[in-house]
Design an enzyme around this catalytic site. Structure first.
Site, PDB file in Angstrom:
ATOM      1  N   PHE A   1      28.930  -1.129   1.323  1.00  0.00           N
ATOM      2  CA  PHE A   1      28.419   0.038   2.044  1.00  0.00           C
ATOM      3  C   PHE A   1      28.259  -0.232   3.536  1.00  0.00           C
ATOM      4  O   PHE A   1      28.162   0.688   4.330  1.00  0.00           O
ATOM      5  CB  PHE A   1      27.051   0.445   1.483  1.00  0.00           C
ATOM      6  N   SER A   2      28.205  -1.509   3.905  1.00  0.00           N
ATOM      7  CA  SER A   2      27.878  -1.873   5.280  1.00  0.00           C
ATOM      8  C   SER A   2      28.982  -1.487   6.251  1.00  0.00           C
ATOM      9  O   SER A   2      30.170  -1.575   5.942  1.00  0.00           O
ATOM     10  CB  SER A   2      27.637  -3.379   5.361  1.00  0.00           C
TER      11      SER A   2
ATOM     12  N   PRO B   1      23.340  -5.414  -3.499  1.00  0.00           N
ATOM     13  CA  PRO B   1      24.260  -5.936  -2.479  1.00  0.00           C
ATOM     14  C   PRO B   1      24.852  -4.818  -1.633  1.00  0.00           C
ATOM     15  O   PRO B   1      25.277  -3.785  -2.164  1.00  0.00           O
ATOM     16  CB  PRO B   1      25.336  -6.641  -3.311  1.00  0.00           C
ATOM     17  N   CYS B   2      24.891  -5.043  -0.322  1.00  0.00           N
ATOM     18  CA  CYS B   2      25.255  -3.951   0.588  1.00  0.00           C
ATOM     19  C   CYS B   2      26.642  -4.080   1.187  1.00  0.00           C
ATOM     20  O   CYS B   2      27.067  -3.224   1.952  1.00  0.00           O
ATOM     21  CB  CYS B   2      24.240  -3.850   1.721  1.00  0.00           C
ATOM     22  N   GLN B   3      27.381  -5.150   0.849  1.00  0.00           N
ATOM     23  CA  GLN B   3      28.621  -5.402   1.581  1.00  0.00           C
ATOM     24  C   GLN B   3      29.598  -4.223   1.535  1.00  0.00           C
ATOM     25  O   GLN B   3      30.252  -3.912   2.520  1.00  0.00           O
ATOM     26  CB  GLN B   3      29.325  -6.654   1.021  1.00  0.00           C
TER      27      GLN B   3
END
Length: 420
Positions: A74-75, A70-72
């Site tokens: 880091f986004s 999941p990238c949230q």
């Protein structure tokens, strides 16, 4: 291929069209429903729990470990807790490989107070180490990971350690490299940059960057400087990027297509512009715009909030349209008839790896070449999946639901009204 954090199946779809089998692990029930409907073998489970208590259920024949944690956190679209913790996470990567007690590492991660999703970027490494340390298992032959560009420094640490074979790697060494790849350069009709890591066991051949097939798109459109070659309709050895109109027109013309863009046509020509849900340069009042003759903005879980206008007149009159889920999927390069199911379908679409990018990455990683023109041509339509297969996959994936993520099958019931 084992696909961690599999989502609705971007990498699995890519593997299918390349002729490889895959199985995914996904904790979101709705994404699992999409996967079942698409005929994709799935464990409805938490990736960490599967590794800790159910690792033996993963087929020993799995040779490829893939995934996009999941990238949230880091986004750039999120609050960026992961970006702020990058240096700290690097130390945890080294600690895992050096052999420190994992329970202590987990405790220290929890004590940091960072977004819990940030720690999930360590899961692919934990799975790799688990395979090496489990009797009767072979090391994964190939590893393919993808994330938002902010994670590239972590992939660089991964690559360095995989090349070393030190600590818990027990001398197992990989050829490894990582890059930032722009999706529009691989035939995806949107601008989206991903950090990709590819590793192959030493002796399996060198790791090479997937060769771009299309030109990059100049998001500045030449403003403040001379127009770049990326804005021109050709170039040496590269095709022009694919536009939204190109992709939607092609999809709508397929036999039995679920895409109908007649509402976006004027005098037989597909012509519209999109106003983004996100502000430009941090200003929420400055919404970006893209013409239908250009690639889409990055397809996120908020794509259904983007507004589509046929003309300036419609814009001034506030007569907007929206992309359908099927259309949004096409902009991600999912087949036009992909069976999106369950809830939060826009979230599923936005979180997925674009299958066309996945085909280029997986083909280069697994076969050392680019996907064939026939494979790419076939990837626009998904095969029909018998209802019995869907039911069987749901039974395998969810079983009696006792091992599915907690509360994931909870149903909120509306109280019955008393009879008058």
């Amino acid at each position: 291929m084992l696909d961690l954090f599999a989502g609705p199946g971007g990498l699995d779809v890519a593997a299918h069209f390349l002729g490889f089998k895959s199985i995914g692990i996904e904790w979101d029930r709705s994404a699992c429903e999409t996967r079942y409907a698409a005929g994709l073998p799935t464990f409805h489970a938490d990736v960490s729990v599967m590794r800790e208590t159910r690792f033996h259920e993963i087929p020993a024949s799995v040779e490829v470990l893939a995934g996009g944690p999941p990238c949230q956190s880091f986004s750039v679209a999120g609050r960026g807790a992961g970006r702020a913790a990058l240096e700290t996470v690097k130390t945890f990567i080294h600690r895992l490989v050096s052999g420190e007690d994992e329970s202590q590492i987990d405790e220290d991660l929890h004590a940091l107070g960072v977004d819990p999703r940030t720690a999930l970027v360590l899961e692919p490494l934990r799975w790799l180490l688990k395979a090496i340390e489990t009797e009767g298992r072979d090391p994964y032959r190939v590893i393919v990971l993808e994330q938002v560009p902010a994670v590239l420094p972590l992939w660089e640490v991964y690559a360095q350690l995989l090349r070393s074979g030190e600590g818990r790697l027990r001398g197992v060494k990989y050829e490894a490299d990582c890059w930032e790849l722009k999706t529009e350069q691989y035939g995806v009709p949107q601008t989206r940059t991903r950090a990709v890591l590819v590793a192959r066991l030493v002796g399996s051949g060198p790791v090479e960057r997937p060769e771009a097939t299309h030109l990059p798109f100049d998001v500045r459109r030449g403003k403040g400087k001379a127009a770049q070659a990326s804005m021109l309709p050709g170039g040496p050895g590269k095709r022009r990027w694919l536009s939204m109109a190109d992709a939607l027109d092609t999809a709508s013309g397929l036999e039995g297509s679920s895409i109908d863009i007649s509402r976006l046509r004027t005098k037989g020509r597909t012509k519209f512009f999109v106003v983004s849900n996100y502000g430009s340069n941090g200003d929420p009042k400055k919404r970006g715009r893209r013409l239908s003759s250009e690639p889409a903005f990055t397809v996120t879980s908020k794509i259904s909030r983007n507004k589509v206008y046929k003309s300036t007149t419609d814009y001034e009159a506030a007569r907007s349209d929206r992309f359908t889920i099927a259309e949004s999927g096409v902009l991600q390069t999912f087949p036009h008839n992909f069976p999106w199911s369950g809830k939060d379908q826009a979230q599923q679409v936005g979180n997925a790896v674009p299958p066309r990018l996945g085909m280029h990455v997986l083909s280069r990683a697994l076969r050392g070449n680019a996907p064939s023109s026939n494979e790419l041509a076939r990837s626009v339509t998904w095969p029909t999946v018998p209802g019995g297969t869907v039911d069987e996959l749901r039974t395998i994936g969810c079983g009696d639901q006792s091992r599915c993520p907690q509360q994931s099958h909870k149903v909120t019931r509306t109280p019955r009204r008393s009879a008058p």
